[in-house]
Write a protein that holds these residues in place. Structure first.
Motif, PDB file in Angstrom:
ATOM      1  N   LEU A 108       0.800  -1.228   0.000  1.00 33.94           N
ATOM      2  CA  LEU A 108       0.000   0.000   0.000  1.00 33.94           C
ATOM      3  C   LEU A 108       0.836   1.282   0.000  1.00 33.94           C
ATOM      4  O   LEU A 108       0.279   2.368  -0.100  1.00 33.94           O
ATOM      5  CB  LEU A 108      -0.928   0.012   1.224  1.00 33.94           C
ATOM      6  N   GLY A 109       2.149   1.151   0.141  1.00 35.64           N
ATOM      7  CA  GLY A 109       2.993   2.344   0.198  1.00 35.64           C
ATOM      8  C   GLY A 109       2.945   3.058   1.526  1.00 35.64           C
ATOM      9  O   GLY A 109       3.360   4.210   1.626  1.00 35.64           O
ATOM     10  N   SER A 417     -13.502  -5.923  -3.018  1.00 37.92           N
ATOM     11  CA  SER A 417     -12.642  -6.555  -2.019  1.00 37.92           C
ATOM     12  C   SER A 417     -11.824  -5.484  -1.301  1.00 37.92           C
ATOM     13  O   SER A 417     -11.535  -4.425  -1.853  1.00 37.92           O
ATOM     14  CB  SER A 417     -11.704  -7.556  -2.688  1.00 37.92           C
ATOM     15  N   ALA A 418     -11.447  -5.789  -0.057  1.00 36.03           N
ATOM     16  CA  ALA A 418     -10.541  -4.913   0.677  1.00 36.03           C
ATOM     17  C   ALA A 418      -9.086  -5.228   0.367  1.00 36.03           C
ATOM     18  O   ALA A 418      -8.189  -4.533   0.840  1.00 36.03           O
ATOM     19  CB  ALA A 418     -10.783  -5.040   2.184  1.00 36.03           C
ATOM     20  N   GLU A 419      -8.864  -6.261  -0.445  1.00 41.08           N
ATOM     21  CA  GLU A 419      -7.509  -6.658  -0.828  1.00 41.08           C
ATOM     22  C   GLU A 419      -7.245  -6.157  -2.245  1.00 41.08           C
ATOM     23  O   GLU A 419      -7.706  -6.729  -3.227  1.00 41.08           O
ATOM     24  CB  GLU A 419      -7.366  -8.179  -0.749  1.00 41.08           C
ATOM     25  N   PHE A 420      -6.516  -5.050  -2.327  1.00 47.96           N
ATOM     26  CA  PHE A 420      -6.346  -4.374  -3.604  1.00 47.96           C
ATOM     27  C   PHE A 420      -5.628  -5.235  -4.649  1.00 47.96           C
ATOM     28  O   PHE A 420      -5.781  -5.005  -5.846  1.00 47.96           O
ATOM     29  CB  PHE A 420      -5.579  -3.065  -3.402  1.00 47.96           C
ATOM     30  N   SER A 421      -4.838  -6.190  -4.225  1.00 47.19           N
ATOM     31  CA  SER A 421      -4.113  -7.024  -5.186  1.00 47.19           C
ATOM     32  C   SER A 421      -5.067  -7.832  -6.059  1.00 47.19           C
ATOM     33  O   SER A 421      -4.673  -8.330  -7.113  1.00 47.19           O
ATOM     34  CB  SER A 421      -3.151  -7.964  -4.457  1.00 47.19           C
ATOM     35  N   ARG A 422      -6.311  -7.959  -5.650  1.00 44.48           N
ATOM     36  CA  ARG A 422      -7.296  -8.705  -6.427  1.00 44.48           C
ATOM     37  C   ARG A 422      -7.995  -7.836  -7.470  1.00 44.48           C
ATOM     38  O   ARG A 422      -8.809  -8.345  -8.246  1.00 44.48           O
ATOM     39  CB  ARG A 422      -8.351  -9.310  -5.500  1.00 44.48           C
ATOM     40  N   CYS A 423      -7.731  -6.534  -7.456  1.00 49.51           N
ATOM     41  CA  CYS A 423      -8.466  -5.604  -8.307  1.00 49.51           C
ATOM     42  C   CYS A 423      -7.518  -4.786  -9.163  1.00 49.51           C
ATOM     43  O   CYS A 423      -6.370  -4.540  -8.791  1.00 49.51           O
ATOM     44  CB  CYS A 423      -9.311  -4.648  -7.446  1.00 49.51           C
ATOM     45  N   THR A 424      -8.018  -4.341 -10.300  1.00 48.66           N
ATOM     46  CA  THR A 424      -7.263  -3.424 -11.130  1.00 48.66           C
ATOM     47  C   THR A 424      -7.331  -2.024 -10.534  1.00 48.66           C
ATOM     48  O   THR A 424      -8.223  -1.712  -9.723  1.00 48.66           O
ATOM     49  CB  THR A 424      -7.827  -3.380 -12.553  1.00 48.66           C
ATOM     50  N   THR A 425      -6.416  -1.168 -10.964  1.00 48.22           N
ATOM     51  CA  THR A 425      -6.439   0.223 -10.499  1.00 48.22           C
ATOM     52  C   THR A 425      -7.741   0.904 -10.891  1.00 48.22           C
ATOM     53  O   THR A 425      -8.314   1.684 -10.131  1.00 48.22           O
ATOM     54  CB  THR A 425      -5.245   0.989 -11.088  1.00 48.22           C
ATOM     55  N   GLU A 468      -6.941  10.700  -0.262  1.00 49.54           N
ATOM     56  CA  GLU A 468      -6.656   9.272  -0.411  1.00 49.54           C
ATOM     57  C   GLU A 468      -5.783   9.051  -1.645  1.00 49.54           C
ATOM     58  O   GLU A 468      -5.944   9.735  -2.664  1.00 49.54           O
ATOM     59  CB  GLU A 468      -7.976   8.501  -0.585  1.00 49.54           C
ATOM     60  N   SER A 469      -4.865   8.119  -1.542  1.00 49.69           N
ATOM     61  CA  SER A 469      -4.090   7.691  -2.709  1.00 49.69           C
ATOM     62  C   SER A 469      -4.742   6.446  -3.290  1.00 49.69           C
ATOM     63  O   SER A 469      -5.132   5.537  -2.560  1.00 49.69           O
ATOM     64  CB  SER A 469      -2.643   7.386  -2.310  1.00 49.69           C
ATOM     65  N   LEU A 470      -4.834   6.420  -4.611  1.00 48.63           N
ATOM     66  CA  LEU A 470      -5.497   5.309  -5.300  1.00 48.63           C
ATOM     67  C   LEU A 470      -4.537   4.608  -6.254  1.00 48.63           C
ATOM     68  O   LEU A 470      -4.916   4.199  -7.351  1.00 48.63           O
ATOM     69  CB  LEU A 470      -6.723   5.820  -6.059  1.00 48.63           C
ATOM     70  N   GLY A 471      -3.284   4.489  -5.830  1.00 51.40           N
ATOM     71  CA  GLY A 471      -2.302   3.766  -6.632  1.00 51.40           C
ATOM     72  C   GLY A 471      -1.281   4.655  -7.296  1.00 51.40           C
ATOM     73  O   GLY A 471      -0.322   4.147  -7.906  1.00 51.40           O
TER      74      GLY A 471
END
Length: 558
Positions: A108-109, A417-425, A468-471
């Motif tokens: 998440l940085g 999902s709360a797990e960003f690795s499962r989703c695209t930006t 908020e940062s979004l990637g």
């Protein structure tokens, strides 16, 4: 032959397990600390080494000396806090802290500082469980919990008590000597880097986490229940407020995690606020936050302290906006759908949302639609000047999909999902913008209810606590240290709506207020602007920070 007379088998004839676990090696304290140091630095500090290579990459000798200094610092920490039987427990804690911090930086940085520690320790279970995803738990177990458990497999060679009397200070002293010697080999360069690149040591684990915990504990110790200094002791209704023929109601929304770049009323943003765009609102497109986390920004917003002056100890040592409003005769209520009042309402009390008021809005976690019955009830029973502070859940991540009902989503595909690795930006941004649509819905319905009421002079003010940062640049969520925080975390939306009758009876000029939107604003303005809008006369209000300053007629109409 009786059983008791049977011959006993020789001990050597008993079955013996020859598994690997029974053959535990014996290791010395120094060797164990060296192994732990190597593991932490090699596998749990990728962000730190990336920055170090970026800074010292053109000088391998400087990089090598700096690496030696960091290794010595890690050894020093292990030696100092882990003498004798404390060694393995302390080393295990350090590994698990470093593993947790490393995962969140890599995924998440996020960097750990004092306010991040405050966010972790003072959050609710509902909020924290969204960060404890399956991916996070898997990574922390594999890189933290299991290696920490393996520390207890080898036998530790325990020196005698007399040996420990000289071994412990010697180990500490040698590690300290290597640390200082390495840094002083090129002190001018290293001191400049440490002064100018705060993100470097902020990414060093477990040092950054240990330091943040120590600073948090120190601040908590200092900020005990002391004497609170009153402010605005001369607060009283001004002539316009005193002459109003109806009670005044201000609904003040403290927003959560809404960033200006995605707010539809602002230039360049896609339309995430269609409802507000259809209403006569006053939008402030250039507003800066006091911090990047709720724990900093929310108290700062309600404090007379500016962002440059704000300090938590100073905030706790004096009254805030709510106290001044109460002193001037307002009924002030704080209703929360988030992580609490952050001690802002500790002298007046606060309440959580009542899920029974709108069960449909609380099918899972309550969306901010739950506030609408509260506003309706307040309008139906209002008899005196009132400020209703509503602390929203807003766009709190990473579970953006829980912040809005599916039927009001417009942007697809949306991350569920709360797990960003499962989703695209793109899917993450869509879910975030759908949550903004929910805020737009709630604010618009609030305006409609306030406009339809004939029982009060009504107004609404919405201001988000941080962005908020979004990637972008590998960053997600918020709470980046302010010295390195991107504008996506520090630029926030702010919207004002005043009923025409409120403007008229409170002597406010609409064109003048809209002119104020062309100038930059910040959280510094909230304290003074609320007092100005409500015509609270007090020396605590600074006209220069009141966005309504200069927009009121000099005397009330007869």
């Amino acid at each position: 032959m009786t059983p008791e007379n049977l011959p006993l088998a020789a001990p050597s004839s008993l079955p013996v397990s020859h598994g690997w676990f029974t053959h535990r090696p014996t290791i010395g304290q120094t060797s164990l600390n060296l192994i732990v140091t190597a593991y932490i630095l090699a596998l749990l500090n990728s962000g730190f080494w990336r920055r170090a290579v970026e800074i010292f990459g053109e000088s391998p000798a400087q990089l090598a000396l700096f690496a030696l200094a960091i290794a010595a610092l890690t050894m020093l920490t292990l030696e100092f806090f882990g003498p004798a039987r404390l060694q393995r427990p302390m080393a295990a804690v350090m590994i698990m802290m470093a593993a947790a911090a490393h995962y969140h930086e890599r995924a998440l940085g996020i960097l750990v500082d004092r306010e991040m520690v405050r966010n972790v320790l003072e959050t609710t279970f509902t909020e924290s469980r969204h960060l404890l995803t399956a991916g996070a738990m898997r990574a922390i177990v594999l890189t933290g919990v299991l290696p920490a458990a393996l520390l207890f497999w080898p036998r530790l060679r325990q020196p005698s008590g007399w040996h420990q009397l000289w071994r412990w200070p010697l180990g500490v002293g040698l590690a300290f000597a290597v640390l200082v010697g390495s840094l002083f080999a090129d002190f001018k360069t290293y001191s400049a880097v440490l002064r100018e690149r705060g993100d470097l040591m902020a990414s060093y684990q477990p040092g950054a986490t240990i330091g943040a915990l120590a600073r948090y504990a120190k601040q908590q110790w200092k900020s005990g229940d002391g004497v609170v200094r009153p402010i605005g002791t001369d607060a009283r209704p001004g002539p316009w407020l005193a002459g109003a023929d109806k009670p005044v109601l201000l609904v003040l929304f403290a927003g959560e995690t809404a960033r200006a770049q995605n707010f539809g009323l602002n230039p360049g943003a896609r339309q995430t606020t269609p409802e507000l765009a259809a209403r006569d609102v006053i939008n402030f497109p250039d507003v800066s936050s006091c911090g990047t986390s709720t724990a900093v920004s929310l108290p700062c917003m309600f404090s007379p302290l500016t962002q440059a002056e704000y300090d938590r100890d100073d905030f706790l040592a004096q009254e805030n906006l709510l106290d001044v409003l109460v002193r001037s005769g307002f009924d002030v209520r704080w209703i929360d759908n988030n992580t609490g009042d952050q001690t802002i309402a500790r002298r007046i009390g606060w309440d959580r949302v009542d899920a029974t008021l709108a069960p449909a809005a609380c099918a899972g976690e309550c969306t901010d639609e739950i506030f609408l019955p509260v506003i309706e009830q307040t309008l139906a029973s209002i008899t005196r000047n009132t400020v209703l502070v509503l602390h929203m859940i807003g766009n709190h991540g990473p579970a953006y999909h829980l912040r809005y009902p599916p039927e009001r989503a417009r942007f697809e595909p949306a991350c569920d999902s709360a797990e960003f690795s499962r989703c695209t930006t793109e899917a993450i941004a869509n879910a975030y913008d759908n949550a903004l649509l929910e805020t737009d819905f709630v604010l618009a319905r609030t305006i409609d209810m306030l406009a339809d009421s004939d029982r009060a002079l009504t107004a609404m003010l919405y201001l988000s606590d941080h962005g908020e940062s979004l990637g972008e640049n590998g960053l997600y969520l918020h709470a980046a240290p302010m010295f390195m925080a991107p504008e996506t975390q520090t630029k926030v939306p702010m919207v004002m709506w005043l009923d025409p009758e409120f403007r008229q009876d409170m002597g406010l000029d609409d064109d003048c207020l809209r002119t104020a939107t062309t100038r930059p604003a910040s959280h510094d303005n909230l304290f003074h602007t609320v007092l100005g809008l409500l015509d609270v006369a007090t020396s605590a209000r600074l006209p220069a920070l009141d966005l309504a300053g200069g927009c009121r007629s000099t005397s009330p109409r007869s």
